[in-house]
Design an enzyme around this catalytic site. Structure first.
Site, mmCIF file in Angstrom:
data_model
loop_
_atom_site.group_PDB
_atom_site.id
_atom_site.type_symbol
_atom_site.label_atom_id
_atom_site.label_comp_id
_atom_site.label_asym_id
_atom_site.label_seq_id
_atom_site.Cartn_x
_atom_site.Cartn_y
_atom_site.Cartn_z
ATOM 1 N N GLU A 100 38.249 66.824 83.607
ATOM 2 C CA GLU A 100 37.809 65.435 83.734
ATOM 3 C C GLU A 100 38.370 64.921 85.056
ATOM 4 O O GLU A 100 39.587 64.898 85.249
ATOM 5 C CB GLU A 100 38.331 64.596 82.571
ATOM 6 C CG GLU A 100 37.899 65.098 81.191
ATOM 7 C CD GLU A 100 36.497 64.663 80.820
ATOM 8 O OE1 GLU A 100 35.891 63.874 81.586
ATOM 9 O OE2 GLU A 100 36.002 65.099 79.763
ATOM 10 N N HIS B 94 33.670 67.424 84.440
ATOM 11 C CA HIS B 94 33.185 66.200 83.806
ATOM 12 C C HIS B 94 33.777 64.970 84.504
ATOM 13 O O HIS B 94 34.494 65.087 85.499
ATOM 14 C CB HIS B 94 33.565 66.188 82.323
ATOM 15 C CG HIS B 94 32.781 67.152 81.486
ATOM 16 N ND1 HIS B 94 31.863 66.752 80.533
ATOM 17 C CD2 HIS B 94 32.782 68.502 81.453
ATOM 18 C CE1 HIS B 94 31.325 67.812 79.957
ATOM 19 N NE2 HIS B 94 31.875 68.891 80.496
#
Length: 446
Positions: free
Chosen positions: A308, A216
């Site tokens: 992330e 992500h």
């Protein structure tokens, strides 16, 4: 080939390789061409397959790396990377294309590390789970002002809030001593999920993945389960509360493996946030329901974390090379974690595999289940027909005794056995409930 043609052919090959590893944003057609180019360059260790189509009909392609593509080999664990689940978070998509090209080129170059990885692991790489959303985000580009533009799929649904909510069932089940693993899906689940989600659920039900990460953007941190706080059942607003899984120590180790191999994730301060060691329990950051990483853990034997990887969800192409260099070692090191721990098979006295054996480790209230051929159990464990012990390195030293319980289908008959390392030292004790035929466990240590 004529002598004057050989230098020209070499030059063209170098140009082709240079084009393959150029740093740019790939639209759908360009992404597909990049995947098939890798497959054509490494045809004997790769395979491309589609797990389904998006709302707008785009294929959800996966590139597989293995010394025997398309075949599950005994004691060879299955790994997956999934990128671009949110269409506007694009770095993961580009990193996975770069990783694919890197693995191919390193294999062709004779890299011992990559060759060993491809011979001992079956690696599945999906650069984009949300190709429709990506096309919307790409039209806006890196300079657009719509922060959420392209995040959802073509039906406007956030795919990371679209998996069946097994957390709520599990939290309730724990209160009544119900199942703590392989939680069944609700009867009407197919009517509640999007085509992309349906494809992924069927995919992870068809391949016995052991370890996984989904990529992500919007922060720089390695996020591990649970994502959903148990307290969220009772409140409509978001509530942050550390909500560890029974395998919390192992998940923290996996997250740190990526964080400390990354260029700067481990430093903690990124994007205006601070995370110790560059990792976080998902629910302690913010609680979300119906996420993919929790679903993997509760529905299958797969351990998944969420990576992330960038403050900017759609970084400019000028930043892609820097990001690749920061993530390259981490992407490879995380795959290698699949080979930590114990592998093995559950068989009867005739060496027939036993599927459906529930494997428990003392002190960890989350079991795993052996599968039918081809299959494997949890992080660091798998087998060709049915499998044995789960990963235990977070609990004890391999030379120390621990206990596990194997419950196979059929009328139980109790007996005690010892597993031993090749050096003959006791590894652990296992209480076995067996069918009429004798059950045995064959560990394979890394």
């Amino acid at each position: 080939m004529a002598g004057w043609l050989r230098p020209l052919a070499g030059t063209l090959l170098l140009l082709e390789v240079a084009a393959a590893v150029s740093f740019l944003h790939h639209r759908y057609e360009e992404m597909v061409r990049a995947l098939f180019r890798v497959q054509s360059e490494c045809p004997y260790v790769t395979r491309i397959y589609s797990i389904g189509r998006s709302v707008e009909g785009r294929h959800l392609y996966v590139l597989e790396f293995s010394d025997y593509p398309g075949i599950h080999e005994p004691l060879e664990p299955e790994f997956k990377y999934v990128g671009n689940m949110h269409g506007n978070e694009v770095l993961g998509r580009e990193l996975l294309l770069q990783l694919s090209e890197f693995l191919c080129e390193e294999y062709r170059r004779g890299s011992e590390r990559v060759t060993r990885l491809l011979h001992d692991t079956r690696i599945h790489i999906m650069p984009s789970m949300n190709p429709d959303g990506y096309e919307v985000a790409a039209k806006q580009g890196p300079d657009g002002i719509g922060y959420l533009t392209g995040r959802n799929n073509a039906n406007g649904v956030d795919l990371n809030r679209n998996f069946p909510d097994l957390n709520t069932f599990m939290y309730y089940s724990g209160e009544i001593s119900g199942p703590n693993h392989h939680i069944p899906l609700p009867d009407n689940w197919k009517s509640q999920v999007e085509p992309e989600t349906l494809a992924v659920i069927q995919w992870i039900g068809s391949y016995n993945f052991v370890l996984s990460a989904n990529l992500h953007g919007g922060a720089v941190v390695a996020n591990y389960p649970y994502d959903k706080s148990q307290d969220q059942r009772f409140r409509s607003h978001r509530r942050t509360a550390n909500t560890p899984t029974p395998d919390d120590k192992l998940f923290q180790k996996l997250a740190k493996t990526y964080s400390y191999a990354h260029g700067w994730m481990h430093r903690g301060w990124n994007c205006g946030d601070y995370f110790v060691d560059g990792i976080t329990n998902g629910a302690s950051w913010y609680s979300l329901s119906k996420g993919m990483q929790d679903f993997n853990y509760l529905y299958t034997n797969c351990f998944e974390i969420t990576l992330e990887l960038s403050c900017n969800k759609f970084p400019p192409k000028e930043d892609l090379e820097r990001q690749w260099m920061a993530n390259r070692e981490a992407l490879v090191a995380f795959i290698e974690e699949i080979h930590q721990g114990i592998k093995g098979m559950v068989t009867d006295k005739n060496n027939n595999g036993i599927a459906g054996a529930v494997i428990s480790v003392q002190g960890i209230s989350h079991d795993v289940t052996s599968g039918a051929f081809p299959a494997q159990t949890r992080h660091g464990e798998e087998g060709p027909r049915a499998e044995s012990l789960r990963h235990t390195h977070e609990q004890q030293n391999p030379s120390e005794e621990g206990s596990a319980q194997i419950c196979a289908p059929g009328d139980p008959e109790m007996r005690m056995t010892h597993l031993s390392e090749s050096r003959g030292k006791p590894l652990c004790k296992a209480w076995l409930k067996t069918p009429a035929s004798e059950l045995s466990i064959s560990p394979a240590l890394n």
